[in-house]
Scaffold this motif. Sequence first.
Motif, mmCIF file in Angstrom:
data_model
loop_
_atom_site.group_PDB
_atom_site.id
_atom_site.type_symbol
_atom_site.label_atom_id
_atom_site.label_comp_id
_atom_site.label_asym_id
_atom_site.label_seq_id
_atom_site.Cartn_x
_atom_site.Cartn_y
_atom_site.Cartn_z
ATOM 1 N N GLY A 43 2.051 10.715 -9.098
ATOM 2 C CA GLY A 43 1.604 10.572 -10.478
ATOM 3 C C GLY A 43 2.600 9.824 -11.329
ATOM 4 O O GLY A 43 2.802 10.149 -12.508
ATOM 5 N N ALA A 44 3.236 8.825 -10.758
ATOM 6 C CA ALA A 44 4.282 8.089 -11.473
ATOM 7 C C ALA A 44 4.088 6.592 -11.275
ATOM 8 O O ALA A 44 4.775 5.972 -10.461
ATOM 9 C CB ALA A 44 5.662 8.515 -10.980
ATOM 10 N N PRO A 45 3.144 5.987 -11.977
ATOM 11 C CA PRO A 45 2.923 4.542 -11.844
ATOM 12 C C PRO A 45 4.201 3.757 -12.125
ATOM 13 O O PRO A 45 4.908 4.027 -13.100
ATOM 14 C CB PRO A 45 1.853 4.249 -12.911
ATOM 15 C CG PRO A 45 1.178 5.557 -13.136
ATOM 16 C CD PRO A 45 2.233 6.606 -12.956
ATOM 17 N N GLY A 46 4.495 2.805 -11.246
ATOM 18 C CA GLY A 46 5.690 1.991 -11.416
ATOM 19 C C GLY A 46 6.963 2.619 -10.896
ATOM 20 O O GLY A 46 8.049 2.056 -11.053
ATOM 21 N N GLU B 12 0.832 -1.206 0.000
ATOM 22 C CA GLU B 12 0.000 0.000 0.000
ATOM 23 C C GLU B 12 0.866 1.255 0.000
ATOM 24 O O GLU B 12 0.520 2.264 -0.641
ATOM 25 C CB GLU B 12 -0.927 -0.010 1.217
ATOM 26 C CG GLU B 12 -2.038 -1.039 1.128
ATOM 27 C CD GLU B 12 -2.806 -1.200 2.434
ATOM 28 O OE1 GLU B 12 -3.920 -1.740 2.373
ATOM 29 O OE2 GLU B 12 -2.292 -0.795 3.498
ATOM 30 N N SER C 288 1.846 1.823 -3.550
ATOM 31 C CA SER C 288 0.736 2.343 -4.351
ATOM 32 C C SER C 288 0.507 3.820 -4.076
ATOM 33 O O SER C 288 0.238 4.613 -4.994
ATOM 34 C CB SER C 288 -0.540 1.551 -4.065
ATOM 35 O OG SER C 288 -0.399 0.210 -4.466
ATOM 36 N N ARG C 289 0.617 4.232 -2.819
ATOM 37 C CA ARG C 289 0.381 5.630 -2.469
ATOM 38 C C ARG C 289 1.475 6.539 -3.025
ATOM 39 O O ARG C 289 1.215 7.666 -3.459
ATOM 40 C CB ARG C 289 0.284 5.787 -0.953
ATOM 41 C CG ARG C 289 -0.931 5.082 -0.363
ATOM 42 C CD ARG C 289 -1.055 5.378 1.116
ATOM 43 N NE ARG C 289 -2.091 4.567 1.735
ATOM 44 C CZ ARG C 289 -2.497 4.726 2.990
ATOM 45 N NH1 ARG C 289 -1.953 5.661 3.747
ATOM 46 N NH2 ARG C 289 -3.431 3.944 3.484
ATOM 47 N N SER D 15 12.322 2.617 -9.176
ATOM 48 C CA SER D 15 12.493 2.103 -10.521
ATOM 49 C C SER D 15 13.615 2.863 -11.220
ATOM 50 O O SER D 15 13.700 4.091 -11.109
ATOM 51 C CB SER D 15 11.201 2.259 -11.292
ATOM 52 O OG SER D 15 11.366 1.921 -12.643
ATOM 53 N N ASP E 15 3.263 5.967 -5.758
ATOM 54 C CA ASP E 15 3.025 6.066 -7.198
ATOM 55 C C ASP E 15 1.860 7.011 -7.499
ATOM 56 O O ASP E 15 1.932 7.847 -8.405
ATOM 57 C CB ASP E 15 2.721 4.680 -7.771
ATOM 58 C CG ASP E 15 3.947 3.784 -7.837
ATOM 59 O OD1 ASP E 15 5.060 4.281 -7.582
ATOM 60 O OD2 ASP E 15 3.791 2.586 -8.151
ATOM 61 N N ALA E 16 0.767 6.886 -6.714
ATOM 62 C CA ALA E 16 -0.421 7.693 -6.974
ATOM 63 C C ALA E 16 -0.183 9.167 -6.662
ATOM 64 O O ALA E 16 -0.545 10.052 -7.454
ATOM 65 C CB ALA E 16 -1.598 7.162 -6.160
ATOM 66 N N GLN E 17 0.437 9.453 -5.525
ATOM 67 C CA GLN E 17 0.588 10.843 -5.114
ATOM 68 C C GLN E 17 1.625 11.591 -5.946
ATOM 69 O O GLN E 17 1.551 12.808 -6.087
ATOM 70 C CB GLN E 17 0.923 10.917 -3.623
ATOM 71 C CG GLN E 17 -0.231 10.456 -2.741
ATOM 72 C CD GLN E 17 -0.017 10.797 -1.282
ATOM 73 O OE1 GLN E 17 0.629 11.777 -0.947
ATOM 74 N NE2 GLN E 17 -0.593 9.987 -0.396
#
Length: 396
Positions: free
Chosen positions: A380-383, A370, A373-374, A396, A376-378
């Motif tokens: 704005g950079a998935p992965g 989690e 995920s947070r 990454s 990446d979401a906050q």
Amino acid sequence: MQRRLLSVLIVGTLVGLPAAALRFACVGKSCPAAAASAPPVPFCPLPAELKREIADGYVEGRSPDVLGVPNTGGAVRGGTGPTPEGLDWPAVSPAPDTSVPIVFQGTGVQRRSLPPGTGLDQIAPTLSSIMGLRRSNPNVRAGTTIPGVARGAHPALVLIVAWAGIGSSDLSQKMPWLRGAMESGAGTIRGSAGSVPLDPASTVTTIGTGGLPRQHGITGSLLLGPGAAPVPAWGAGAPRSIIATLADDWSHAQADASIGLIAPSAVDRGLIGGNWYVGHGPVDLRIGGDPLTAADSLLRQGYGADGTTDILGVVLDGPARHVDAQTASLITMADRATGGSVTVAVAGTGSMELAKGSASSPGATTTGAEVASRIDAQLGAPGLVAGVAADGVFLS
């Protein structure tokens, strides 16, 4: 510079997570100016003992890019595979309980009580003394022989048993093998794992090598690999242990010695190693399945049956009472196979979870996944987060 700035942004993101309440490594000028002069290691001030345990569990280039320390115990748990889901991240309060049981029994062991604080890194040097092996380059390992335990005996078999995920706080009164071994052998129920996080992949390697993670380099189940991506410890492409295990050194000195490992997962291989020396002899690996069946099979193949000491490492997991009973059965089998010529070392790798009720409130735990995920979401950079260990994140 770009990577450092990215780390600062992640620090800000994670500190903003209400469930996590994380403190993170100082990067750039992210720490208060007053903190700059004090710490001998590069992160913000924490309790001295916790800071030492973090430093002893850290290796640059293998550990997570950003380390995290929750303010509250139980606030963050686990990571991404193969990091154990139930493993609490080391926190400020309550401080991590790194106490573990350590017991020696059998051939070459003198009966005595071990002092509290005896380290997991002292197991391999003590077994080495019993076996009569003088390991080269002793200064690369923190561990030293425990005084008054070893008397040279050259047993037919050395049996090293690691209780994965078990620390002193997990012990029960209903553990007859442990109670008897404490009376007949040499032991303490208040030994020390010596480092955090208490990922079994890391602490079984401490048992196997006689060094701390900062020396052997297996800092957890997930490591930064040569391609700058996290990989499972001991898997394909994973960095090797920086120093040899006791079993590595013994096999190098005694080419006809049999070396085996029985474990629930390949990340537990640090108990015996097996890939440190070029051209190392074959290692019998039994990963998964019933450990007693696997042990019976190897003993029937001739472990402990000739004049050369063999080494068998076994990693057991499950409730404390269960592994206590399994340990008793293993030793009975080994005694029978060797005619009683077996030296046994048993140790917990450290409790993975805090005692019930230690977290700030029910449901306050955030998983490592989690956290990823947070971030990446906050941002704005998935992965962006490539993996999560039990003490931080890989970028990454």
